[in-house]
Design a protein around this motif. Structure first.
Motif, short mmCIF file in Angstrom:
data_model
loop_
_atom_site.label_atom_id
_atom_site.label_comp_id
_atom_site.label_asym_id
_atom_site.label_seq_id
_atom_site.Cartn_x
_atom_site.Cartn_y
_atom_site.Cartn_z
N GLU A 84 -1.57 -12.36 1.72
CA GLU A 84 -0.97 -13.05 0.57
C GLU A 84 0.10 -12.21 -0.13
N HIS A 85 -0.20 -10.93 -0.36
CA HIS A 85 0.75 -10.03 -1.02
C HIS A 85 1.05 -8.87 -0.08
N TRP A 86 2.33 -8.63 0.15
CA TRP A 86 2.72 -7.53 1.02
C TRP A 86 2.29 -6.21 0.39
N LYS A 87 1.83 -5.27 1.23
CA LYS A 87 1.30 -4.00 0.74
C LYS A 87 1.95 -2.83 1.46
N PRO A 88 2.67 -1.99 0.71
CA PRO A 88 3.23 -0.77 1.30
C PRO A 88 2.11 0.22 1.63
N THR A 89 2.37 1.10 2.57
CA THR A 89 1.38 2.12 2.93
C THR A 89 1.57 3.38 2.09
N ALA A 114 -7.50 11.77 -10.74
CA ALA A 114 -8.43 10.66 -10.48
C ALA A 114 -7.86 9.76 -9.39
N PHE A 115 -6.57 9.47 -9.46
CA PHE A 115 -5.93 8.61 -8.47
C PHE A 115 -6.02 9.23 -7.07
N ALA A 116 -5.67 10.51 -6.95
CA ALA A 116 -5.70 11.20 -5.65
C ALA A 116 -7.12 11.26 -5.08
N LEU A 146 2.52 9.67 -5.47
CA LEU A 146 1.20 10.03 -4.95
C LEU A 146 0.71 9.03 -3.91
N GLY A 147 0.99 7.76 -4.15
CA GLY A 147 0.52 6.72 -3.26
C GLY A 147 0.66 5.36 -3.89
N ILE A 148 0.06 4.38 -3.25
CA ILE A 148 0.13 3.00 -3.73
C ILE A 148 -1.14 2.68 -4.51
N GLY A 149 -0.96 1.99 -5.60
CA GLY A 149 -2.09 1.54 -6.41
C GLY A 149 -1.97 0.05 -6.65
N MET A 159 -5.35 3.02 -3.96
CA MET A 159 -5.37 2.53 -2.58
C MET A 159 -5.23 3.69 -1.59
N VAL A 160 -5.43 4.91 -2.08
CA VAL A 160 -5.35 6.08 -1.21
C VAL A 160 -6.50 5.96 -0.21
N PRO A 161 -6.20 5.96 1.10
CA PRO A 161 -7.25 5.84 2.11
C PRO A 161 -8.30 6.93 1.98
N LYS A 162 -9.54 6.60 2.27
CA LYS A 162 -10.64 7.56 2.12
C LYS A 162 -10.35 8.91 2.77
#
Length: 168
Positions: A84-89, A114-116, A146-149, A159-162
């Protein structure tokens, strides 16, 4: 229309009019998305080609290659489009996020930590768009992505991968 083959890379068509696989994004649509959502200038991608492998996994490559091509990887994944919504990596944001002028949320030191680490956090003060944002932090005077949120209802979801989460 031809079928999507998940075992090979196909170069994105330049425009929707040149589309041969139903549902496949075009180069113009991808570049327009990055410009409209994040303010990244189309010129940023002048020397890059875009590819799809599988359903909606878009890759960016600095150069030219024959199409189709049956290899494991080409460049790096940059975007998921068949949802539904495009998501950048995260990789894309860390490489190209410094070019963004819109939908960038600047986090202080503790929020960046916290985000990282992959933690979600309440950030009621954000008055920008909801949806996918580039989370960034000032490092020595430069705003570093840092990444995508995902920002919804006053909460920023990391949305930082585990496997890439860090305790910094």
């Amino acid at each position: 229309m031809s079928d999507n083959d998940g075992q090979r890379f196909d170069r994105l068509p330049a425009t929707a009019a040149e589309r041969t696989v139903e549902g496949r994004a075009s180069r113009k649509e991808v570049i327009d998305y990055f410009e409209d959502r994040f303010g990244i200038s189309p010129e940023t991608f002048a020397d890059y080609t875009f590819w799809e492998k599988g359903a909606g996994k878009i890759w960016i490559y600095a150069g030219e290659a024959p199409t189709p091509i049956e290899i494991e990887a080409i460049g790096m994944t940059c975007l998921r489009t068949r949802q539904e919504h495009w998501k950048p990596t995260t990789d894309f944001v860390q490489r190209f996020g410094q070019h963004a002028t819109d939908c960038v949320i600047e986090l202080d030191r503790e929020q960046a930590r916290a985000f990282a680490a992959g933690e979600d956090q309440d950030l009621e003060w954000w008055d920008g768009d909801w949806g996918y944002l580039i989370a960034a932090h000032d490092v020595a005077g430069d705003l570093e992505p840092l990444g995508i949120g995902l920002y919804v209802h006053g909460e920023l979801r990391s949305m930082v991968p585990k496997g890439r989460q860090r305790d910094i």
